[in-house]
Design a protein around this motif. Structure first.
Motif, mmCIF file in Angstrom:
data_model
loop_
_atom_site.group_PDB
_atom_site.id
_atom_site.type_symbol
_atom_site.label_atom_id
_atom_site.label_comp_id
_atom_site.label_asym_id
_atom_site.label_seq_id
_atom_site.Cartn_x
_atom_site.Cartn_y
_atom_site.Cartn_z
ATOM 1 N N ALA A 171 49.636 48.152 42.961
ATOM 2 C CA ALA A 171 50.332 47.316 43.444
ATOM 3 C C ALA A 171 51.504 46.760 42.602
ATOM 4 C CB ALA A 171 49.385 45.872 43.185
ATOM 5 N N GLU A 172 52.514 46.243 43.356
ATOM 6 C CA GLU A 172 53.810 46.027 42.993
ATOM 7 C C GLU A 172 53.734 44.803 42.051
ATOM 8 O OE1 GLU A 172 57.842 44.020 44.498
ATOM 9 O OE2 GLU A 172 56.727 45.542 45.900
ATOM 10 N N ARG A 173 52.912 43.833 42.337
ATOM 11 C CA ARG A 173 52.536 42.534 41.286
ATOM 12 C C ARG A 173 51.001 42.184 41.337
ATOM 13 N NH1 ARG A 173 56.537 43.598 39.173
ATOM 14 N NH2 ARG A 173 58.669 42.697 39.569
ATOM 15 N N ALA A 174 50.758 41.383 40.543
ATOM 16 C CA ALA A 174 49.309 40.911 40.436
ATOM 17 C C ALA A 174 49.524 39.454 40.259
ATOM 18 C CB ALA A 174 48.512 41.577 39.370
ATOM 19 N N LEU A 175 48.225 38.708 40.530
ATOM 20 C CA LEU A 175 48.022 37.426 40.042
ATOM 21 C C LEU A 175 46.560 37.233 39.519
ATOM 22 C CD1 LEU A 175 48.969 34.223 40.153
ATOM 23 C CD2 LEU A 175 47.641 34.468 42.266
ATOM 24 N N LEU A 176 46.580 36.768 38.070
ATOM 25 C CA LEU A 176 45.289 36.482 37.364
ATOM 26 C C LEU A 176 44.741 35.359 37.847
ATOM 27 C CD1 LEU A 176 43.615 37.831 35.132
ATOM 28 C CD2 LEU A 176 44.575 36.370 33.720
ATOM 29 N N CYS A 177 43.633 35.473 38.258
ATOM 30 C CA CYS A 177 42.529 34.361 38.716
ATOM 31 C C CYS A 177 41.439 34.268 37.828
ATOM 32 C CB CYS A 177 42.205 34.609 40.088
ATOM 33 S SG CYS A 177 43.319 34.673 41.386
ATOM 34 N N VAL A 178 41.300 32.873 37.287
ATOM 35 C CA VAL A 178 40.254 32.767 36.047
ATOM 36 C C VAL A 178 39.314 31.652 36.533
ATOM 37 C CG1 VAL A 178 40.170 32.017 33.905
ATOM 38 C CG2 VAL A 178 42.012 33.442 34.243
ATOM 39 N N SER A 179 38.302 31.823 36.530
ATOM 40 C CA SER A 179 37.153 30.766 37.070
ATOM 41 C C SER A 179 36.996 29.970 35.772
ATOM 42 C CB SER A 179 35.827 31.428 37.490
ATOM 43 O OG SER A 179 36.287 32.110 38.744
ATOM 44 N N LEU A 180 37.106 28.659 35.730
ATOM 45 C CA LEU A 180 36.836 27.801 34.691
ATOM 46 C C LEU A 180 35.560 27.587 34.448
ATOM 47 C CD1 LEU A 180 39.124 24.787 35.420
ATOM 48 C CD2 LEU A 180 39.307 26.616 33.752
ATOM 49 N N GLY A 181 34.938 27.941 33.356
ATOM 50 C CA GLY A 181 33.585 27.888 32.786
ATOM 51 C C GLY A 181 32.856 29.177 32.892
ATOM 52 N N THR A 182 33.499 30.246 33.546
ATOM 53 C CA THR A 182 32.562 31.191 33.974
ATOM 54 C C THR A 182 33.475 32.627 33.321
ATOM 55 O OG1 THR A 182 33.587 31.668 36.079
ATOM 56 C CG2 THR A 182 31.479 30.548 35.767
ATOM 57 N N LEU A 205 45.063 46.125 30.479
ATOM 58 C CA LEU A 205 44.875 47.087 31.129
ATOM 59 C C LEU A 205 46.142 47.469 32.541
ATOM 60 C CD1 LEU A 205 41.050 46.979 31.775
ATOM 61 C CD2 LEU A 205 42.311 48.626 30.688
ATOM 62 N N ILE A 206 46.296 46.197 33.011
ATOM 63 C CA ILE A 206 47.249 46.404 34.313
ATOM 64 C C ILE A 206 48.713 46.360 33.580
ATOM 65 C CG2 ILE A 206 48.030 45.126 36.339
ATOM 66 C CD1 ILE A 206 45.217 44.529 36.355
ATOM 67 N N GLY A 207 49.171 45.648 32.467
ATOM 68 C CA GLY A 207 50.461 45.472 31.903
ATOM 69 C C GLY A 207 50.866 43.985 32.312
ATOM 70 N N LYS A 208 51.194 43.163 31.276
ATOM 71 C CA LYS A 208 51.242 41.712 31.492
ATOM 72 C C LYS A 208 52.547 41.559 32.309
ATOM 73 C CE LYS A 208 53.326 41.048 26.906
ATOM 74 N NZ LYS A 208 53.064 40.271 25.867
ATOM 75 N N GLU A 209 53.700 42.520 32.244
ATOM 76 C CA GLU A 209 54.894 42.738 33.055
ATOM 77 C C GLU A 209 54.720 42.433 34.542
ATOM 78 O OE1 GLU A 209 53.895 46.478 32.310
ATOM 79 O OE2 GLU A 209 53.950 44.930 31.005
ATOM 80 N N ARG A 210 53.653 43.223 35.000
ATOM 81 C CA ARG A 210 53.266 43.041 36.521
ATOM 82 C C ARG A 210 52.717 42.015 37.080
ATOM 83 N NH1 ARG A 210 52.438 48.891 37.705
ATOM 84 N NH2 ARG A 210 51.581 48.384 39.640
ATOM 85 N N PHE A 211 52.213 41.030 36.144
ATOM 86 C CA PHE A 211 51.679 39.725 36.675
ATOM 87 C C PHE A 211 52.932 38.499 36.870
ATOM 88 C CE2 PHE A 211 48.009 41.568 34.859
ATOM 89 C CZ PHE A 211 46.865 41.063 35.695
ATOM 90 N N LEU A 212 52.465 38.107 38.281
ATOM 91 C CA LEU A 212 53.334 36.702 38.752
ATOM 92 C C LEU A 212 53.134 35.747 37.826
ATOM 93 C CD1 LEU A 212 53.352 37.363 42.508
ATOM 94 C CD2 LEU A 212 55.455 37.878 40.877
ATOM 95 N N GLY A 213 51.790 35.384 37.506
ATOM 96 C CA GLY A 213 51.316 34.350 36.977
ATOM 97 C C GLY A 213 49.807 34.293 36.904
ATOM 98 N N SER A 214 49.150 33.291 36.773
ATOM 99 C CA SER A 214 47.586 33.282 36.784
ATOM 100 C C SER A 214 47.477 31.698 37.399
ATOM 101 C CB SER A 214 47.100 33.043 35.429
ATOM 102 O OG SER A 214 47.671 32.021 34.440
ATOM 103 N N VAL A 215 46.044 31.712 37.871
ATOM 104 C CA VAL A 215 45.766 30.338 38.326
ATOM 105 C C VAL A 215 44.046 30.292 37.827
ATOM 106 C CG1 VAL A 215 46.981 30.386 40.493
ATOM 107 C CG2 VAL A 215 44.525 31.672 40.465
ATOM 108 N N THR A 216 43.805 28.993 37.725
ATOM 109 C CA THR A 216 42.314 28.393 37.416
ATOM 110 C C THR A 216 41.606 28.060 38.613
ATOM 111 O OG1 THR A 216 43.075 26.472 36.644
ATOM 112 C CG2 THR A 216 43.010 28.280 34.912
ATOM 113 N N LEU A 217 40.431 28.424 38.884
ATOM 114 C CA LEU A 217 39.695 28.063 39.859
ATOM 115 C C LEU A 217 38.553 27.550 39.588
ATOM 116 C CD1 LEU A 217 40.258 31.483 41.789
ATOM 117 C CD2 LEU A 217 41.632 29.445 42.258
ATOM 118 N N GLN A 218 37.857 26.393 40.209
ATOM 119 C CA GLN A 218 36.690 26.085 39.826
ATOM 120 C C GLN A 218 35.579 27.101 40.335
ATOM 121 O OE1 GLN A 218 35.745 23.078 38.577
ATOM 122 N NE2 GLN A 218 37.873 22.614 38.416
#
Length: 75
Positions: free
Chosen positions: A31-42, A54-67
């Motif tokens: 992929a050209e870019r990635a978005l890290l999705c983190v589930s809160l509490g899990t 593993l993917i390379g932090k420079e490839r990430f656009l950012g992150s989101v936290t999800l319920q």
């Protein structure tokens, strides 16, 4: 997916954790870019950090936290 990309379209792919299921790592690396999705509490910090490594932090656009979804288990 490749056909869409070749036409200039954007494609969004949802993958399981590449730490828990490394099969998705090749897709993430392609992929050209990635978005890290983190589930809160899990999700745990160590897995999130390993994903960035593993993917390379420079490839990430950012992150989101999800319920967490009902029935989600800690990975």
């Amino acid at each position: 997916m490749m056909a869409y990309v070749e036409q200039g379209d954007r494609v969004v792919v949802l993958l399981d954790s590449v730490v828990a299921n490394p099969v998705g790592l090749e897709v993430a690396l392609a992929a050209e870019r990635a978005l890290l999705c983190v589930s809160l509490g899990t999700s745990d910090y160590t897995s999130a950090r390993r994903t960035l490594d593993l993917i390379g932090k420079e490839r990430f656009l950012g992150s989101v936290t999800l319920q967490p979804t009902s029935g989600a288990s800690k990975k």
